[in-house]
Design a protein around this motif. Structure first.
Motif, PDB file in Angstrom:
ATOM      1  N   ALA A   1     -15.951  38.934  55.660  1.00 31.91           N
ATOM      2  CA  ALA A   1     -15.144  40.138  55.453  1.00 31.91           C
ATOM      3  C   ALA A   1     -13.804  39.797  54.809  1.00 31.91           C
ATOM      4  N   GLU A   2     -13.162  38.730  55.271  1.00 30.32           N
ATOM      5  CA  GLU A   2     -11.894  38.308  54.664  1.00 30.32           C
ATOM      6  C   GLU A   2     -12.101  37.951  53.199  1.00 30.32           C
ATOM      7  N   PHE A   3     -13.183  37.247  52.913  1.00 33.36           N
ATOM      8  CA  PHE A   3     -13.449  36.799  51.543  1.00 33.36           C
ATOM      9  C   PHE A   3     -13.731  37.962  50.611  1.00 33.36           C
ATOM     10  N   HIS A   4     -14.684  38.849  50.981  1.00 32.86           N
ATOM     11  CA  HIS A   4     -15.072  39.861  50.008  1.00 32.86           C
ATOM     12  C   HIS A   4     -14.095  41.031  49.933  1.00 32.86           C
ATOM     13  N   HIS A   5     -13.182  41.156  50.908  1.00 36.29           N
ATOM     14  CA  HIS A   5     -12.117  42.139  50.764  1.00 36.29           C
ATOM     15  C   HIS A   5     -10.930  41.581  49.988  1.00 36.29           C
ATOM     16  N   SER A   6     -10.882  40.299  49.795  1.00 38.66           N
ATOM     17  CA  SER A   6      -9.719  39.700  49.146  1.00 38.66           C
ATOM     18  C   SER A   6      -9.629  40.131  47.685  1.00 38.66           C
ATOM     19  N   ASN A   7      -8.426  40.016  47.153  1.00 42.48           N
ATOM     20  CA  ASN A   7      -8.170  40.353  45.751  1.00 42.48           C
ATOM     21  C   ASN A   7      -8.104  39.074  44.914  1.00 42.48           C
ATOM     22  N   TRP A   8      -8.996  38.146  45.232  1.00 42.09           N
ATOM     23  CA  TRP A   8      -9.024  36.837  44.576  1.00 42.09           C
ATOM     24  C   TRP A   8      -9.947  36.894  43.360  1.00 42.09           C
ATOM     25  N   ARG A   9      -9.411  36.558  42.212  1.00 41.64           N
ATOM     26  CA  ARG A   9     -10.192  36.560  40.977  1.00 41.64           C
ATOM     27  C   ARG A   9     -10.861  35.198  40.793  1.00 41.64           C
ATOM     28  N   LEU A  10     -12.124  35.124  41.179  1.00 41.00           N
ATOM     29  CA  LEU A  10     -12.911  33.930  40.896  1.00 41.00           C
ATOM     30  C   LEU A  10     -13.395  33.987  39.447  1.00 41.00           C
ATOM     31  N   PRO A  11     -13.656  32.843  38.834  1.00 39.46           N
ATOM     32  CA  PRO A  11     -14.299  32.879  37.518  1.00 39.46           C
ATOM     33  C   PRO A  11     -15.604  33.655  37.598  1.00 39.46           C
ATOM     34  N   LYS A  12     -15.867  34.478  36.579  1.00 38.63           N
ATOM     35  CA  LYS A  12     -17.038  35.357  36.636  1.00 38.63           C
ATOM     36  C   LYS A  12     -18.329  34.577  36.829  1.00 38.63           C
ATOM     37  N   ARG A  13     -18.459  33.428  36.196  1.00 38.41           N
ATOM     38  CA  ARG A  13     -19.684  32.644  36.319  1.00 38.41           C
ATOM     39  C   ARG A  13     -19.864  32.156  37.761  1.00 38.41           C
TER      40      ARG A  13
ATOM     41  N   GLU B   1     -18.542  33.564  40.482  1.00 38.33           N
ATOM     42  CA  GLU B   1     -18.827  34.703  41.345  1.00 38.33           C
ATOM     43  C   GLU B   1     -20.250  35.195  41.160  1.00 38.33           C
ATOM     44  N   ARG B   2     -20.748  35.154  39.921  1.00 36.44           N
ATOM     45  CA  ARG B   2     -22.126  35.583  39.666  1.00 36.44           C
ATOM     46  C   ARG B   2     -23.107  34.721  40.448  1.00 36.44           C
ATOM     47  N   LEU B   3     -22.855  33.420  40.496  1.00 29.29           N
ATOM     48  CA  LEU B   3     -23.721  32.517  41.252  1.00 29.29           C
ATOM     49  C   LEU B   3     -23.605  32.771  42.751  1.00 29.29           C
ATOM     50  N   LEU B   4     -22.382  32.913  43.243  1.00 31.49           N
ATOM     51  CA  LEU B   4     -22.176  33.184  44.668  1.00 31.49           C
ATOM     52  C   LEU B   4     -22.839  34.489  45.076  1.00 31.49           C
ATOM     53  N   ASN B   5     -22.777  35.486  44.184  1.00 29.10           N
ATOM     54  CA  ASN B   5     -23.298  36.808  44.518  1.00 29.10           C
ATOM     55  C   ASN B   5     -24.819  36.848  44.589  1.00 29.10           C
ATOM     56  N   GLN B   6     -25.475  35.797  44.140  1.00 31.77           N
ATOM     57  CA  GLN B   6     -26.917  35.720  44.353  1.00 31.77           C
ATOM     58  C   GLN B   6     -27.244  35.596  45.843  1.00 31.77           C
ATOM     59  N   VAL B   7     -26.238  35.141  46.616  1.00 31.34           N
ATOM     60  CA  VAL B   7     -26.460  34.917  48.055  1.00 31.34           C
ATOM     61  C   VAL B   7     -25.543  35.780  48.910  1.00 31.34           C
ATOM     62  N   VAL B   8     -24.246  35.781  48.617  1.00 34.56           N
ATOM     63  CA  VAL B   8     -23.282  36.438  49.503  1.00 34.56           C
ATOM     64  C   VAL B   8     -22.572  37.585  48.793  1.00 34.56           C
ATOM     65  N   VAL B   9     -21.956  38.436  49.598  1.00 37.72           N
ATOM     66  CA  VAL B   9     -21.141  39.536  49.079  1.00 37.72           C
ATOM     67  C   VAL B   9     -19.816  38.961  48.586  1.00 37.72           C
ATOM     68  N   THR B  10     -19.388  39.371  47.403  1.00 36.98           N
ATOM     69  CA  THR B  10     -18.200  38.808  46.753  1.00 36.98           C
ATOM     70  C   THR B  10     -17.149  39.890  46.519  1.00 36.98           C
ATOM     71  N   PRO B  11     -15.909  39.502  46.144  1.00 36.20           N
ATOM     72  CA  PRO B  11     -14.846  40.493  45.952  1.00 36.20           C
ATOM     73  C   PRO B  11     -15.166  41.567  44.910  1.00 36.20           C
ATOM     74  N   ARG B  12     -15.747  41.195  43.779  1.00 38.47           N
ATOM     75  CA  ARG B  12     -16.076  42.208  42.777  1.00 38.47           C
ATOM     76  C   ARG B  12     -17.136  43.178  43.303  1.00 38.47           C
TER      77      ARG B  12
END
Length: 296
Positions: A176-188, A190-201
């Motif tokens: 919850a802390e991670f995906h509510h954060s306003n942290w701009r990860l590199p799109k590539r 975040e795209r990989l992370l989002n295959q598994v977990v919920v991300t900020p975008r």
């Protein structure tokens, strides 16, 4: 309950550390443009979180864990009925318990939006006019009290072990802390992370005032459930989002005491102050700056 001290001395400090790191990361590399001064919001969100944390520590943690121990002693729950009680299958059952808990929470989150009584409490979370790591702790304590009943029922019915329950709770809070954060990860990345977990975008879209975007991305830890049910969305650029709830655009109505009493007063329609209902992006007109806030 030996797991409670484990949470107090390992889990809680880990959550505080993660919160501090995410606050710095979102300040250093913001994902969405910060329209308002953040300190006042953060202090208010932390204030709302104080009774929430008390509820978490006194009830939301102990009650499901006690239920998990009771279920284990009485061989209750689907996992215990279906899997052999051997050491290997105990580990497998533990992993399945975490997955089952997260999948159940997908539906609980859905219910907090769709059941009017539950939405009264969840609305407090969504009225935040911006979203960052502090939004992850902006929950009305009443929502956690209702969550005690839900989590206890899931622990007993599914047969989730106490270890799975405590590990999921820590993972839940970190996610919850991670995906509510306003942290701009590199799109590539975040795209990989989002295959598994919920991300900020991904979760940012869920906090949109546009109704069909708000009605998406229900997951908490794993993004798989949204993909499974066709509710996963990553198609809206973050700079196009207006966050919050349409009917609550004035910070003067979102003070600590107003947020605490919000579930107990009349709820407003999904409508901007100018009368527009942002149901889809074609109906959406960019909301004016929320009154009572100072631009940075």
């Amino acid at each position: 309950m030996f797991l409670i001290p484990a949470f107090d001395f390992i889990g809680a400090p880990l959550l505080v550390l993660a919160f501090g790191v995410l606050v710095w990361l979102q300040w250093r590399w913001p994902l969405r443009r910060r329209h308002f001064r953040g300190l006042g919001r953060m202090v208010r969100n932390i204030g709302v979180a104080v009774p929430t944390f008390i509820t978490l520590r006194l009830l939301l943690l102990p009650v499901p864990l006690l239920a998990a121990n009771w279920a284990a002693q009485h061989t209750m729950g689907l996992i215990r009925w279906l899997l052999p009680q051997t050491s290997v299958w105990t580990w497998i059952g533990g992993a399945l318990g975490v997955l089952a808990f997260d999948y159940a929470y997908y539906w609980w989150h859905y219910a907090t939006h769709k059941v009017p009584f539950l939405w009264r409490f969840h609305n407090v979370h969504h009225t935040d006019l911006e979203m960052d790591a502090s939004t992850a702790i902006r929950f009305h304590f009443g929502e956690l009290l209702l969550g005690v009943l839900f989590r206890t029922a899931i622990v007993i019915l599914v047969g989730i072990s106490s270890w799975s329950a405590i590990l999921y709770e820590i993972g839940f809070e970190l996610a919850a802390e991670f995906h509510h954060s306003n942290w701009r990860l590199p799109k590539r990345v975040e795209r990989l992370l989002n295959q598994v977990v919920v991300t900020p975008r991904m979760h940012g879209i869920h906090h949109s005032i546009v109704l069909d975007e708000f009605n998406s991305n229900w997951g908490t830890l794993f993004s798989w459930w949204d993909r499974l049910h066709g509710t996963h969305r990553m198609d809206i650029a973050q700079h196009e989002l207006t966050l919050g709830v349409p009917a609550y655009r004035n910070e003067g109505e979102l003070t600590f005491f107003q947020l605490l009493k919000m579930p107990f007063v009349a709820q407003r329609e999904w409508r901007l102050p100018n009368g527009v209902q942002p149901l889809t992006r074609t109906h959406h007109h960019k909301a004016p700056p929320a009154s009572g806030l100072k631009n940075q």
